[in-house]
Design an enzyme around this catalytic site. Structure first.
Site, PDB file in Angstrom:
ATOM      1  CG  MET A  39       0.781  -9.568   2.649  1.00 37.93           C
ATOM      2  SD  MET A  39       1.099 -11.316   2.885  1.00 37.93           S
ATOM      3  CE  MET A  39       0.821 -11.946   1.250  1.00 37.93           C
ATOM      4  N   GLY A  40       2.488  -5.484   0.529  1.00 31.58           N
ATOM      5  CA  GLY A  40       3.374  -4.761  -0.381  1.00 31.58           C
ATOM      6  C   GLY A  40       3.236  -5.268  -1.797  1.00 31.58           C
ATOM      7  CG  HIS A  46      -2.274  -3.357  -3.254  1.00 33.85           C
ATOM      8  ND1 HIS A  46      -1.392  -4.000  -4.075  1.00 33.85           N
ATOM      9  CD2 HIS A  46      -2.645  -4.280  -2.326  1.00 33.85           C
ATOM     10  CE1 HIS A  46      -1.221  -5.249  -3.675  1.00 33.85           C
ATOM     11  NE2 HIS A  46      -1.973  -5.451  -2.614  1.00 33.85           N
TER      12      HIS A  46
HETATM   13  O1  PAF Z   1      -4.565  -9.808   1.367  1.00 29.54           O
HETATM   14  C1  PAF Z   1      -3.423  -9.632   1.830  1.00 29.54           C
HETATM   15  O2  PAF Z   1      -2.563  -8.982   1.219  1.00 29.54           O
HETATM   16  C2  PAF Z   1      -3.058 -10.265   3.160  1.00 29.54           C
HETATM   17  O3  PAF Z   1      -3.676 -11.492   3.323  1.00 29.54           O
HETATM   18  C3  PAF Z   1      -3.359  -9.340   4.364  1.00 29.54           C
HETATM   19  C4  PAF Z   1      -4.833  -9.056   4.485  1.00 29.54           C
HETATM   20  C5  PAF Z   1      -2.588  -8.029   4.200  1.00 29.54           C
HETATM   21  C6  PAF Z   1      -2.894 -10.017   5.663  1.00 29.54           C
HETATM   22  O4  PAF Z   1      -1.546 -10.284   5.644  1.00 29.54           O
END
Ligand code: PAF
Length: 290
Positions: A39-40, A46
């Site tokens: 979700m950025g 990440h």
């Molecule tokens: O973990 C996340 O950031 C969100 O739940 C995902 C997996 C991108 C789904 O929107």
């Protein structure tokens, strides 16, 4: 809309059609693809998923989409950090493509399908956030079916989410390998999260207790201590420290169901959720086998 190649130093697909066309070119060349759904508000957790994705595939796609359907009423959808330009900078030299659709692209007028799972969603986050996993499962299914990657990577910090996604992929025979990556932590133990930026300085200093309390509970559970008493003790400690605890539980690591007896039987996971000031923090660890 053609690929956006001018905003940042790596291309951005804004439409499903553009994502599919780019991935298809790679596929035609016999190359493999990893997808990292996000979700950025990217942090080094990440980036570790992106790096891991690179070890599994020739190309890495990072999706950035703040998915409205996984936020409940009163949750932080509007306030959720949106930092696309900074995210793109972090991905240069790491990812090959960003997929950043808008809400209308993902949920066009008349969108009517929701994926609901039973079983693993009946516990913990599923009780505290009743509509959350349907939103997650639906958007992840759409991302997987749009990108059709060979592998998709998710952090174990959202442990229940990972179980939900693994279950959905198995049940729907989605042709993708799901990889759960270890939790990235700051040196003091706090699990990295995009929501940590909401913590004040004082709260940030308190936040690592969540990991310490989990570790103590997991170690004692592994030594045969009464898990109900352990969790009650941990919850009381969280309150004393200024958290508003939601749960601290030691559960079956696969189903997240409670154990029948007061001690651990088989693979177990310790899981915690607590509010500290504005953000709700979650974390989990493996309970070592005795
Ligand atoms: O973990 C996340 O950031 C969100 O739940 C995902 C997996 C991108 C789904 O929107």
């Amino acid at each position: 809309m053609p690929l956006d190649t001018t905003s940042y130093a790596l291309p951005v697909a804004r439409t499903i059609q553009d994502l599919r066309a780019t991935v298809q070119k790679w596929r035609d060349a016999g190359e493999t693809v990893a997808l990292v759904p996000t979700m950025g508000a990217l942090h080094s957790g990440h980036i570790s998923l992106v790096d891991l994705g690179r070890t599994h595939a020739d190309h890495v796609v990072v999706s950035i989409f703040v998915n409205p359907t996984q936020f409940g009423p009163g949750e932080d959808f509007d306030a959720y950090p949106r930092t696309e330009a900074e995210d793109a900078k972090q991905l240069v030299g790491k990812a090959d493509l960003i997929f950043a659709p808008n809400a209308r692209e993902m949920y066009p007028e008349g969108f009517s399908t929701t994926i609901n799972l039973s079983g693993v969603t009946a516990h913990l986050e599923g009780l505290s956030r009743p509509t959350h996993f349907a939103g997650v499962a639906t958007v992840v299914a759409k991302l997987l079916l749009t990108c059709l990657p060979d592998v998709a990577l998710f952090g174990q910090k959202d442990y229940q989410q990972l179980l939900v996604i693994q279950t959905m992929v198995r049940d729907l025979n989605l042709p993708v390998k799901i990889i759960g990556a270890p939790i990235a932590r700051d040196p003091d133990g706090l699990a990295l999260s995009s929501r940590n930026i909401y913590l004040t300085e004082t709260e940030r200093a308190t936040a690592p207790h969540i990991h310490r309390i989990l570790q103590e509970a997991a170690q004692k559970a592994a030594q045969g201590a009464d898990i109900k008493a352990l969790c009650a003790h941990g919850m009381a400690e969280l309150k004393e420290l200024g958290f508003i605890p939601d749960y601290l539980e030691i559960r079956n690591a696969t189903t997240l169901a409670p154990f029948d007896s007061n001690s651990v039987e088989g693979p177990a996971r310790a899981l915690i959720a607590a509010k500290l000031g504005q953000p709700r923090l979650i974390d989990n660890i493996d309970v070592p086998s005795a």
